[in-house]
Design an enzyme around this catalytic site. Structure first.
Site, short mmCIF file in Angstrom:
data_model
loop_
_atom_site.label_atom_id
_atom_site.label_comp_id
_atom_site.label_asym_id
_atom_site.label_seq_id
_atom_site.Cartn_x
_atom_site.Cartn_y
_atom_site.Cartn_z
N TYR A 119 26.98 -11.87 50.41
CA TYR A 119 26.91 -12.53 49.11
C TYR A 119 28.21 -13.16 48.66
CZ TYR A 119 22.41 -10.39 49.24
OH TYR A 119 21.14 -10.05 49.63
N PHE A 407 19.13 -1.84 41.32
CA PHE A 407 17.88 -2.54 41.04
C PHE A 407 17.50 -3.45 42.21
CE2 PHE A 407 21.57 -4.51 39.03
CZ PHE A 407 21.57 -5.75 39.61
#
Length: 407
Positions: A119, A407
């Protein structure tokens, strides 16, 4: 790549992209139609890539708020980024991430990274570290005196409203925490037996002030272990949320004294967890530091004017952004007294004081990574003496950021 179609997911895709996700993360079993994660999936924010009629990649986001220095801000919570093993190295992940960033309405996006190297290529910076504590509870005691109040045991699902009230009261002052609506609380407190992996059902303990106000809670579970010499149970602490120092201390006092236990584990702690400064033997908390929340600035002026700052500053930033050209260029950031009255405007004719990438701004955004530290390894370049020190101080915050929920 014309035989790979990128589109928004539909209800008919849920099993298919769930299977891709489970395979990518080596999760056992088939997709479970009763899994509570399905109750919080937002299909309009999920992308899938289809090949020959089969879903082979996915990337999603949740619509949630994020606590930032001085307030709470909408943030895209990126999740479920997966590519089937038979379709990797074809640019599918880059295609999804680039499309997603171009479509995000929020000023910032955040995620937990399976691997950080993935990322950083898309402008995400390491904004909050996470510490896994693995305490030998026989070697650790609290140094602070006991506070007046009462502890009350409960099943988390039975006291959701009380848990939510405390959490919402604490949230604005804890950079890195994410908002939770009713659906998220239902998901987090659901506890099917087949998912317990040898632990007991999830438990809660609430701390009540003598006035009757619930000022904190802990959610935890227990794994039974025995050896030839007797018990060595493990207490797995899911989270400790406290509105007062007294509540925090008494909840930890309880967790560190549970009978038959030998180890207390907190998987998602802060690098500045107050517990570290409250015990007699901090070494025996066994902390291990790792990466936590990664943050991507999507709309630079909106992001920089949506948080408060620790000190006034007037600095010209030259920012690079390979994926979102609207963020690139020269910006003047002005912060008034008290860290408020923030202005961020283009200043393309001005000489820059500091040059940095958008990922470095993302890393510093929650106050957990100092731009001065990034300057030491050459990621931030100073053109005006003292500029890095000034902007690094301004971006800092009184509380270290942490995300207490993956999450």
């Amino acid at each position: 790549m014309s035989d790979y179609a990128l589109r928004t997911a539909t209800a008919e895709d849920v099993d298919a992209f769930s299977r891709v996700i489970r395979d990518a993360f080596a999760m056992p079993g088939a997709p479970d139609p009763t899994d509570s994660i399905r109750t919080v999936i937002e299909l309009p924010r999920y992308l899938v890539i289809e090949h020959s009629g089969q879903v082979v990649a996915s990337a999603g986001a949740f619509t949630r708020d994020l606590a930032v220095p001085g307030g709470v801000l909408p943030a895209a919570h990126v999740t479920a980024v997966s590519v089937a093993a038979t379709h990797t190295r074809k640019g599918l992940l880059r295609r999804m991430m680039t499309h997603q960033l171009g479509d995000v309405p929020e000023a910032i996006a955040v995620l937990w990274a399976s691997e950080g190297r993935i990322y950083q290529r898309f402008g995400y910076g390491l904004a909050a570290q996470s510490v896994a504590y693995h305490a030998d509870r026989r070697e650790v005691s609290l140094r602070v005196p006991a506070a007046a109040g009462t502890l009350r045991a409960a099943s988390p699902a039975d006291v959701v409203e009380e848990l939510a009230e405390v959490y919402d009261r604490v949230l604005p002052g804890r950079p890195g925490w994410s908002s939770r609506n009713a659906a998220w609380w239902a998901h987090l407190t659901r506890d099917p037996e087949q998912h317990r992996d040898g632990y007991t059902a999830k438990r809660a303990v609430l701390f009540e002030h003598p006035s009757g106000t619930v000022d904190g809670y802990a959610r935890y579970k227990v794994r039974s272990k025995w050896n030839d010499n007797g018990p060595e149970h493990e207490i797995n602490v899911l989270e400790v949320v406290a509105a007062t120092p007294a509540a925090y201390a008494e909840l930890w006092r309880f967790l560190l004294r549970i009978d038959l236990s030998r180890t207390v584990v907190l998987g998602l702690g802060s690098v500045e967890e107050p517990l570290f400064h409250m015990v007699d033997e901090p070494r025996h908390l066994g902390g291990k530091v790792g990466d936590g929340l990664w943050l991507r600035i999507v709309d630079l002026p909106r992001a920089l004017t949506s948080r408060k700052y620790a000190a006034p500053v007037d600095v010209v930033l030259e920012v690079t952004d390979a994926l979102l050209p609207q963020n690139a260029g020269v910006w003047r950031l002005r912060v008034g007294a008290g860290g408020a009255l923030v202005h961020c405007t283009r200043a393309d004719d001005a000489a820059p004081d500091v040059t940095l990438d958008v990922a470095d701004l993302g890393a510093a955004y929650l106050g957990g990574t100092r731009l001065g530290t990034l300057a030491l390894n050459g990621r931030v370049t100073e053109h005006r003496p003292g500029a890095v020190a000034a902007v690094s101080t301004a971006f800092g915050w009184s509380v270290a950021p942490v995300s207490i929920e993956i999450f």
